[in-house]
Design a protein around this motif. Structure first.
Motif: not given
Lengths: 225, 225, 225, 225
Positions: A88-102, A114-120
């Motif tokens: 619900f914050e920092h959407h640009k950096v908590m991406t699928a690829e970042a989560l996969e590495a995490f 990954m919960d489905e995003p709804q904008g900001a």
């Protein structure tokens, strides 16, 4: 928060969460599972959902290790443990690829969606379940009903006792049997500072706040380090 | 590792690290500081550099909180504490924007620089200082000489004692005075499993490995959760 | 407290503690050492004394493990670590025989002395050093002067840094040299909530209280579990 | 061990422990309770007994704080938590008076009984229950049957889940109902390194050893710090 379903921008009343028949998970991508997970596929098992963000300090230090420990203590055919990345914050950096590495670096072994995003704002499942932030734990019974909702840091004993009670509750439990289990839980587990004595008790919220929780109640999300 | 300076692809001998005159930090962007930091600007202070990656579990659980605790215990005009984001894996997701969000959520207060990337391998400062992975601590004296290099998890007592010794060592210390301090440190601090008795002792490495370190000695980086 | 030396029952002014020339330890029995220890026998070494009671929860959980860790980190010929069993309550059960069993079970390796009892109140060394309770740490320089006095839980970094500074201070340090070291310590170590800036600084007290300390300021001793 | 009931010195076969009808507690003195506690007075409640020694490091660091935490989490009318001081070494110093001071300083709130001594060896209840050392946890159902026996350090989740299951099991449970509960526990709780799959499962031992346990299997008791 402005985009909660019952306060939505259209001015219409949005449907409130029904713990007897809660919404399905809206997940755009799964990790650690070959097939997508739905609430239907989980029927018959007790289910623990841990909603987290990879940049939420309390999730990384407490919630996720606790979920992993629960995974290792309880058998998979009795209890499903599922992670839900509710950004619900920092959407640009908590991406699928970042989560996969995490997930890879932290070696979590349970399925994570990954919960489905709804904008900001808050993502879809987070909104539908009226979560206030991360870490959040949701506990479902074998029938798929939402039985517990914790925002913050419920301790190991509390979670383990409630999971065990729901594991014992039969899959075909009648309403009276579920109420009986809830009565026993309410009479047994002392939750500091909370009235735990709901007779039907589905889906009531406990807020065991602690430093490091990330809330989204305000215009901008905020975490505490 | 193939891209270490003394094993570089050209076949030429690359210059080895000289702890008496170590290379400057190659940083593409700074956080938590208004002006860029160079080794020149730090002259006169003892300097602790913590090299980390935001997706390295041991850095998040141990190294970074330890650096923050050192920041709060030692005065800024005597000791500079500097974070260095040395990304040698998952380059696509450990971006400047991701790091900025990470620093904000974890509330780190000391300056943090992004080590200059060099393609898919170790970044420039990491390579120049021959770091083996993260977490790594580098400790410099008031003259800017590299005095300690730890890969892993040196404990609070060891770091605090060595920092204090370098704080006491005068800025204008003659070579004999520095050697005297190193002799006292070698005679005093017991490092389990290591011979600590180097007389000149600058820049020698200690490897206090622990689970969760991320190394880049092999073709692919690897962390331990 | 009624039996402090400067408030003694005879009504005469008792001598106050002189940190430049503090009193010797009044010990009735030693454990973990073949020969009795006196302040004379310790001259030339930095000395850390940990005053504790075997029935003081904070001593058992924090102070004693910290003293043991310091013993393992610093060389014995530079730093002496000494335990002092300062019984000011429950005298009947914290006997020599009980202490001996306690030391055996917890496997402490440093010398531990029994402070000489004086009836129902604080024992002799505790009184002479004006200790307020347990756990207490006293830190002496190579000349035998008392340089620090902590009641409560000083952290690992603080103790290690101050020990290292006193290890570096020469045995034959002139007064100006000791003052210089104290000035550096005062300028460097930030003690939360305390003014640390004494120039001569010998024997000033820091009270880093924490739950579980046992104080004897009142008519009856009291601990906090 | 020479003085176990089934190996007693007379050469006669001593009665082995019957978990369906275990022996009563042989207690010479109670603390934290106005009236003595017997297994009869506990009927109807689930009962957790923590056997400890005040000079057992693992009991002080782990077992007793865990028992206290369980006391605070589970309601008293559903679960009784009882401490049992099972002295099998250092008999001269672990006296009633010493225990009383220990309980006061550590602020334990649950009833604690002194196991009846039998000369130099294990005390009476400890022997009757075939305990191997301290810390030990015994878990009884509402009918007074022994259902679990742990020597060492069972974790919070395991104890909480098993307690909750026995709280749910009805006081008037038929044998089949108890077996059903045991089957669910065996199918659900994963005990690392142990086969947990006993169908009737009463009184079987788990040994989750850890540093600091005190055993009495040999001629002389031994603890590990």
């Amino acid at each position: 928060m402005q985009d909660r379903p019952h306060q939505d921008k259209t001015g219409k009343d949005a449907p409130r969460l029904n713990p007897e028949n809660p919404p399905d998970f809206a997940v755009t991508r799964w990790f650690n599972t070959k097939t997508p997970i739905s609430r239907d596929s989980l029927k018959g098992k007790v289910v623990l959902v841990h909603a987290f963000q990879m940049l939420c300090p309390s999730c990384v230090a407490h919630g996720l290790p606790q979920a992993q420990k629960i995974r290792q203590r309880f058998a998979e055919d009795q209890l499903a443990v599922i992670g839900l990345h509710t950004v619900f914050e920092h959407h640009k950096v908590m991406t699928a690829e970042a989560l996969e590495a995490f997930i890879k670096e932290y070696r979590f072994s349970f399925p994570i969606g990954m919960d489905e995003p709804q904008g900001a704002g808050a993502p879809k499942t987070m909104q539908a379940y009226e979560m206030q932030g991360t870490p959040t734990f949701l506990l479902f019974d074998r029938k798929g009903r939402l039985r517990r909702h914790y925002f913050g840091r419920p301790d190991d004993m509390l979670l383990a006792a409630e999971i065990m009670a729901l594991v014992i509750e039969p899959k075909a439990a009648k309403k009276e049997e579920s109420i009986a289990i809830e009565r026993i839980l309410a009479a047994t587990l002392l939750v500091p500072g909370h009235d735990h004595g709901h007779e039907h008790g589905h889906g009531h919220h406990h807020h065991d706040h602690a430093d490091g929780c990330c809330g989204h109640d305000h215009d901008h999300g905020s975490c505490g380090g």
